[in-house]
Design a protein around this motif. Structure first.
Motif, PDB file in Angstrom:
ATOM      1  N   VAL A 119      66.176  54.196 133.688  1.00  0.00           N
ATOM      2  CA  VAL A 119      66.373  55.646 133.605  1.00  0.00           C
ATOM      3  C   VAL A 119      65.023  56.357 133.581  1.00  0.00           C
ATOM      4  N   LEU A 120      64.097  55.834 132.759  1.00  0.00           N
ATOM      5  CA  LEU A 120      62.769  56.459 132.679  1.00  0.00           C
ATOM      6  C   LEU A 120      62.093  56.473 134.038  1.00  0.00           C
ATOM      7  N   VAL A 121      62.030  55.300 134.649  1.00  0.00           N
ATOM      8  CA  VAL A 121      61.307  55.181 135.922  1.00  0.00           C
ATOM      9  C   VAL A 121      62.009  55.990 137.006  1.00  0.00           C
ATOM     10  N   GLY A 122      63.344  55.927 137.031  1.00  0.00           N
ATOM     11  CA  GLY A 122      64.088  56.645 138.059  1.00  0.00           C
ATOM     12  C   GLY A 122      63.829  58.136 137.980  1.00  0.00           C
ATOM     13  N   VAL A 123      63.809  58.672 136.768  1.00  0.00           N
ATOM     14  CA  VAL A 123      63.571  60.112 136.607  1.00  0.00           C
ATOM     15  C   VAL A 123      62.111  60.439 136.908  1.00  0.00           C
ATOM     16  N   LEU A 124      61.215  59.593 136.389  1.00  0.00           N
ATOM     17  CA  LEU A 124      59.782  59.868 136.590  1.00  0.00           C
ATOM     18  C   LEU A 124      59.393  59.767 138.065  1.00  0.00           C
ATOM     19  N   ARG A 125      60.132  58.948 138.805  1.00  0.00           N
ATOM     20  CA  ARG A 125      59.791  58.801 140.213  1.00  0.00           C
ATOM     21  C   ARG A 125      60.043  60.108 140.955  1.00  0.00           C
TER      22      ARG A 125
ATOM     23  N   ALA B 266      54.639  59.829 139.956  1.00  0.00           N
ATOM     24  CA  ALA B 266      55.671  59.483 140.941  1.00  0.00           C
ATOM     25  C   ALA B 266      55.226  58.289 141.770  1.00  0.00           C
ATOM     26  N   ARG B 267      53.951  58.260 142.163  1.00  0.00           N
ATOM     27  CA  ARG B 267      53.469  57.144 142.993  1.00  0.00           C
ATOM     28  C   ARG B 267      53.427  55.843 142.185  1.00  0.00           C
ATOM     29  N   LEU B 268      52.971  55.954 140.944  1.00  0.00           N
ATOM     30  CA  LEU B 268      52.916  54.749 140.097  1.00  0.00           C
ATOM     31  C   LEU B 268      54.301  54.134 139.961  1.00  0.00           C
ATOM     32  N   MET B 269      55.303  54.980 139.762  1.00  0.00           N
ATOM     33  CA  MET B 269      56.664  54.474 139.605  1.00  0.00           C
ATOM     34  C   MET B 269      57.155  53.845 140.905  1.00  0.00           C
ATOM     35  N   THR B 270      56.765  54.459 142.028  1.00  0.00           N
ATOM     36  CA  THR B 270      57.138  53.877 143.315  1.00  0.00           C
ATOM     37  C   THR B 270      56.554  52.470 143.450  1.00  0.00           C
ATOM     38  N   VAL B 271      55.287  52.354 143.066  1.00  0.00           N
ATOM     39  CA  VAL B 271      54.640  51.038 143.152  1.00  0.00           C
ATOM     40  C   VAL B 271      55.383  50.025 142.281  1.00  0.00           C
ATOM     41  N   TYR B 272      55.724  50.426 141.063  1.00  0.00           N
ATOM     42  CA  TYR B 272      56.454  49.524 140.166  1.00  0.00           C
ATOM     43  C   TYR B 272      57.772  49.072 140.799  1.00  0.00           C
ATOM     44  N   VAL B 273      58.529  50.053 141.274  1.00  0.00           N
ATOM     45  CA  VAL B 273      59.844  49.728 141.841  1.00  0.00           C
ATOM     46  C   VAL B 273      59.700  48.782 143.022  1.00  0.00           C
TER      47      VAL B 273
ATOM     48  N   PHE C 230      65.771  48.086 140.020  1.00  0.00           N
ATOM     49  CA  PHE C 230      66.979  48.424 140.787  1.00  0.00           C
ATOM     50  C   PHE C 230      67.688  49.616 140.159  1.00  0.00           C
ATOM     51  N   ILE C 231      67.763  49.585 138.810  1.00  0.00           N
ATOM     52  CA  ILE C 231      68.451  50.679 138.129  1.00  0.00           C
ATOM     53  C   ILE C 231      67.706  51.992 138.375  1.00  0.00           C
ATOM     54  N   ALA C 232      66.373  51.919 138.432  1.00  0.00           N
ATOM     55  CA  ALA C 232      65.583  53.121 138.693  1.00  0.00           C
ATOM     56  C   ALA C 232      66.010  53.757 140.015  1.00  0.00           C
ATOM     57  N   GLU C 233      66.213  52.921 141.008  1.00  0.00           N
ATOM     58  CA  GLU C 233      66.626  53.452 142.305  1.00  0.00           C
ATOM     59  C   GLU C 233      68.022  54.044 142.232  1.00  0.00           C
ATOM     60  N   ILE C 234      68.901  53.406 141.451  1.00  0.00           N
ATOM     61  CA  ILE C 234      70.265  53.925 141.304  1.00  0.00           C
ATOM     62  C   ILE C 234      70.227  55.288 140.613  1.00  0.00           C
ATOM     63  N   VAL C 235      69.380  55.382 139.571  1.00  0.00           N
ATOM     64  CA  VAL C 235      69.267  56.644 138.839  1.00  0.00           C
ATOM     65  C   VAL C 235      68.712  57.723 139.765  1.00  0.00           C
ATOM     66  N   ARG C 236      67.686  57.358 140.517  1.00  0.00           N
ATOM     67  CA  ARG C 236      67.087  58.335 141.433  1.00  0.00           C
ATOM     68  C   ARG C 236      68.129  58.824 142.437  1.00  0.00           C
TER      69      ARG C 236
ATOM     70  N   MET D 185      67.402  68.689 133.129  1.00  0.00           N
ATOM     71  CA  MET D 185      67.674  67.291 133.420  1.00  0.00           C
ATOM     72  C   MET D 185      68.701  66.725 132.433  1.00  0.00           C
ATOM     73  N   ASN D 186      68.467  66.961 131.136  1.00  0.00           N
ATOM     74  CA  ASN D 186      69.343  66.371 130.118  1.00  0.00           C
ATOM     75  C   ASN D 186      70.731  66.982 130.089  1.00  0.00           C
ATOM     76  N   LEU D 187      70.816  68.292 130.275  1.00  0.00           N
ATOM     77  CA  LEU D 187      72.102  68.969 130.056  1.00  0.00           C
ATOM     78  C   LEU D 187      72.894  69.191 131.337  1.00  0.00           C
ATOM     79  N   VAL D 188      72.185  69.304 132.461  1.00  0.00           N
ATOM     80  CA  VAL D 188      72.903  69.648 133.687  1.00  0.00           C
ATOM     81  C   VAL D 188      72.951  68.494 134.693  1.00  0.00           C
ATOM     82  N   ILE D 189      71.775  67.968 134.981  1.00  0.00           N
ATOM     83  CA  ILE D 189      71.718  66.987 136.075  1.00  0.00           C
ATOM     84  C   ILE D 189      72.279  65.626 135.653  1.00  0.00           C
ATOM     85  N   LEU D 190      71.704  65.041 134.570  1.00  0.00           N
ATOM     86  CA  LEU D 190      72.092  63.665 134.214  1.00  0.00           C
ATOM     87  C   LEU D 190      73.597  63.503 133.946  1.00  0.00           C
TER      88      LEU D 190
END
Lengths: 338, 420
Positions: free
Chosen positions: B111-117, B125-132, B302-308, B333-338
């Motif tokens: 969830v963290l990585v997906g949102v941060l990406r 955003a780039r760092l998270m992409t590299v991780y994923v 994988f979950i990061a990509e699903i969250v994204r 993000m917390n109240l509307v999107i997620l």
């Protein structure tokens, strides 16, 4: 064989021996190659060199059988097996015989449907520790972390021995000897336990063998020997008597160098029978008269093989000990060739 | 006028099974069904024949025999005198432990990585992409082995923590005097209850009464909190004023368990180097750490990509409307999107949880004795019951997966779009 491949996939364990015909000898002859299960690499016992050619004490048994059956010691396909896969590989027909420092036990012989045809090395389980640990006896290993190959008799012996001596330990399960060496060398365990011969072999492969000691306690009996599938007596006989031929040859002083001469001129009828100059013992097993001669011709008799692979002149440096001939105070005793 | 009913009804002929579209699909289904059944019957028959040829029978009595081997990580009591069935239980619990903790960690990371990406911060955003991309595209087994190797090769041996008698110093010192990362395990403080209320036998194993009381305290606090919130809602509906409840919630949710802990004399035992190893604390083996971290990081990618994907699936109008109402990005993000994105996220998330659980059987690579290591490894090998062990193992993994899937489906039903 297609059928068995299909079933093997289904059961994972590959319980397909039913499709493997009972006549292993015919299979091997038809294939022109002996499939021999060996360890994944244990210095002195079975290890491929830089060119992929296997050599060692266990390998020599395979080559002797191949020479006896096929007349060519190089016609062996060595199949590396782990402690976990070895018996399944044999039961499923993937290998024709195992020569993989496997301990002969009651339940393996009966319940696992294997036939151990003899003992090629009398061993016992020991412990190896780093010298700077200051441990001189296995009884000082209270609380130690011990690396152990999973799926072996050593695993059970270890549990029993520590229980009997009221000591605690933490087992670290490893899959192969190589992994065990690496874990032990990295200090992930205080002690490494396996058959004493295996420890000697492992120590010999270290860069600093002098910094490791093998503790004096031998906590079990480990008669190691070649095994074949249950139910094919002819094949079991061939492997059994090939091993016996190597042992008897040493007893009678038959070496790879003098065997031709002894076959012709030996005054001892047993030697002549062994070497096929008299009688037709080989024919009784479904081979020919010269089978034993070919087996001995590969790397010599038991003593020669021992000296060349794991003996005192090699880096492994194992003394004959229990593995001397019965005439020398050891346990090796080949039944008569008659 | 010709009577329509006079048209002769065509009688049924066999060829119609093949040429009449009304029957054809039925015919094909029956034929395929028979073929599948015949195939299955052949496989079973073949297995039975082969077992007979080997002289082996098919029974599970070995589960009652003495196991004879030791397992280093055991969540419930086990000795080498226990049965193979017991060893199976130990392995199963080890599997469930690493799967459960892995699912939690993977979800948090994902969830963290997906949102941060999706962050507007270019670097993050780039760092998270590299991780994923790195974790997604390298086989899991290699990650497990790599992390294990880092632990065993780079961490100091327990011996290095020993205080040298001459210099009065140790080669390495413990972190906060409570944690020690060694090449065998990570020693952490062990939570214990000073007041021992005994152990309760619940059939398969014993559970500490203290632990049960703690769980009860948490549950009670949770329910009291819900009652307090309901009461607040009632007052709000009646008067329009909502009473302040945060201190009540804090007291009920945290206060009650803490009070229970204090009453039962809860404290930590710190690890201490004795003999060869650390004792007193909990020694979390490196094989567990490596497996857990690798599973979490791998599945987390994988979950990061699903969250994204879930977040991107929510139309831009939603966030624009939220911004127009004056909500800040975090609250949007917390109240509307997620909450809306969850509907898209949950179904693929289930399969990731299932993947993680099944992937935990790679534990054998680092000698972590899970179900595959005990039942499918040592027990199989010592008893020679390949077929029974493997079938049993498949059945257990199937059951675990179906349970996870079922639970997640219940959750999915609770968050999905309600059409009224």
């Amino acid at each position: 064989m297609k059928k068995s491949a299909f079933l093997g996939t289904l059961t994972v364990a590959g319980l397909a021996a039913g499709m493997v015909s009972a006549a292993t000898l015919d299979d091997v002859k038809a294939r022109g190659e002996l499939n021999c299960g060996v360890s994944t690499g244990l210095t002195g016992f079975s290890l491929p060199d830089a060119n992929g050619v296997w050599s060692g004490f266990d390998v020599a048994i395979c080559r002797a059988v191949a020479a006896a059956v096929l007349g060519d010691a190089t016609k062996v396909k060595f199949v590396p097996t782990t402690g976990q896969t070895r018996f399944t590989a044999l039961a499923s027909g993937e290998v024709d015989m195992l020569a993989r420092n496997s301990t002969w036990t009651f339940s393996r012989d009966t319940d696992l449907k294997l036939d151990f045809v003899g003992v090629n090395y009398y061993d016992g389980q020991g412990f190896m520790v780093r010298k700077d640990l200051g441990v001189t006896s296995a009884k000082e290993l209270e609380g130690a972390t011990i690396c152990i190959q999973t799926g072996t008799t050593t695993e059970l012996n270890l549990a029993d021995w520590f229980k009997t001596n009221n000591l605690n330990y933490t087992p670290v399960a490893i899959e192969t000897n190589a992994e065990g060496e690496q874990q032990y060398a990295a200090g992930a365990c205080d002690a490494y336990t396996t058959d004493a011969s295996g420890l000697a072999s492992t120590r010999a492969s270290f860069a600093d063998p002098e910094n490791h000691i093998i503790l004096p306690e031998i906590i079990s009996k480990e008669p190691l020997g070649p095994a074949v599938r249950h139910g094919d007596n002819q094949w079991a006989d061939i492997v059994r008597w090939t091993l016996n031929a190597l042992i008897a040859a040493e007893e009678y002083g038959v070496t790879s160098a003098n065997m031709e001469e002894l076959a012709a001129n030996s005054p001892n009828p047993e030697v002549k029978r062994l070497l096929g100059a008299e009688g037709d013992l080989g024919v009784m097993t479904g081979l020919d008269k010269d089978w034993a001669k070919r087996a001995i011709g590969v790397a010599g008799n038991y003593g020669e093989i021992f000296a060349a692979t794991i003996g005192e002149a090699t880096p492994i440096g194992l003394a004959r000990g229990l593995n001397a001939q019965w005439t020398q105070g050891g346990l090796l005793y080949a039944p008569p060739f008659r | 006028m010709a009577n329509v009913a006079d048209v002769p009804k065509p009688s049924f002929r066999l060829s119609m099974l093949l040429y009449d579209t009304r029957y054809r699909s039925l015919t094909i289904q029956i034929v395929v069904f028979l073929l599948v059944m015949a195939g299955a019957a052949w496989l079973v028959d073949n297995t039975i024949r082969n077992l007979q040829a080997l002289g082996k029978d098919f029974n599970f009595s070995f589960l009652g025999a003495r196991a004879g081997y030791d397992i280093s990580q055991r969540l419930v009591e086990y000795t080498n005198d226990s049965t193979h069935g017991r060893a199976l239980l130990i392995g199963l619990l080890n599997t469930l432990l690493v799967a459960f903790l892995g699912c939690i960690a993977a979800t948090v990371i994902g969830v963290l990585v997906g949102v941060l990406r999706l962050s507007k911060n270019w670097l993050i955003a780039r760092l998270m992409t590299v991780y994923v991309e790195i974790f997604r595209n390298i086989p899991l087994l290699l990650w497990i082995l790599l992390i294990y190797a880092v632990f065993t090769e780079a961490a100091p041996a327990p011996n290095a923590f020993r205080v040298n008698a001459e210099t009065g110093e140790a080669a390495t010192s413990m972190f906060l005097d409570a944690f020690a990362v060694t090449n065998r395990y990570t020693a952490i403080p062990n939570p214990v209850f000073g007041l021992d209320l005994g152990w309760l036998n619940i059939g398969l194993f014993y559970v500490s009464v203290d632990f049960l009381l703690l769980v009860a305290a948490i549950v009670v606090g949770f329910f009291l909190n819900r009652m307090a919130l309901r009461r607040a809602t009632r007052i709000q509906e009646a008067t329009g004023d909502r009473p302040t409840t945060w201190w009540q919630s804090l007291l009920l949710l945290v206060g009650i368990p803490v009070a229970a802990l204090i009453a039962m004399g809860f404290h930590f035992e710190f690890p201490e180097l004795k003999g060869f190893n650390f004792t007193g604390g909990l020694n979390v083996s490196n094989s567990f750490m490596a497996l857990w971290l690798a599973l979490s990081l791998y599945t987390g990618a994988f979950i990061a990509e699903i969250v994204r994907a879930g977040v991107l699936a929510i139309s831009k109008g939603q966030s624009e409307a939220a911004f127009a109402l004056g909500l800040r990005p975090a609250r949007t993000m917390n109240l509307v999107i997620l909450p809306q994105a969850l509907r898209v996220i949950i179904p693929p998330l289930i399969s990731q949880y299932l993947n993680l659980t099944k992937n935990s059987s790679l534990a054998i690579a680092v000698g972590y004795l899970d179900l595959r290591g005990t039942l499918g490894g040592i027990t199989l090998n010592q008893t020679g019951r390949e077929l029974e062990c493997v079938l049993l193992m498949m059945l257990i993994y199937l059951t675990i997966s179906l349970i996870i899937s079922g639970l997640m489906n219940v959750y999915n039903a609770s968050v999905k779009l309600k059409e009224r």
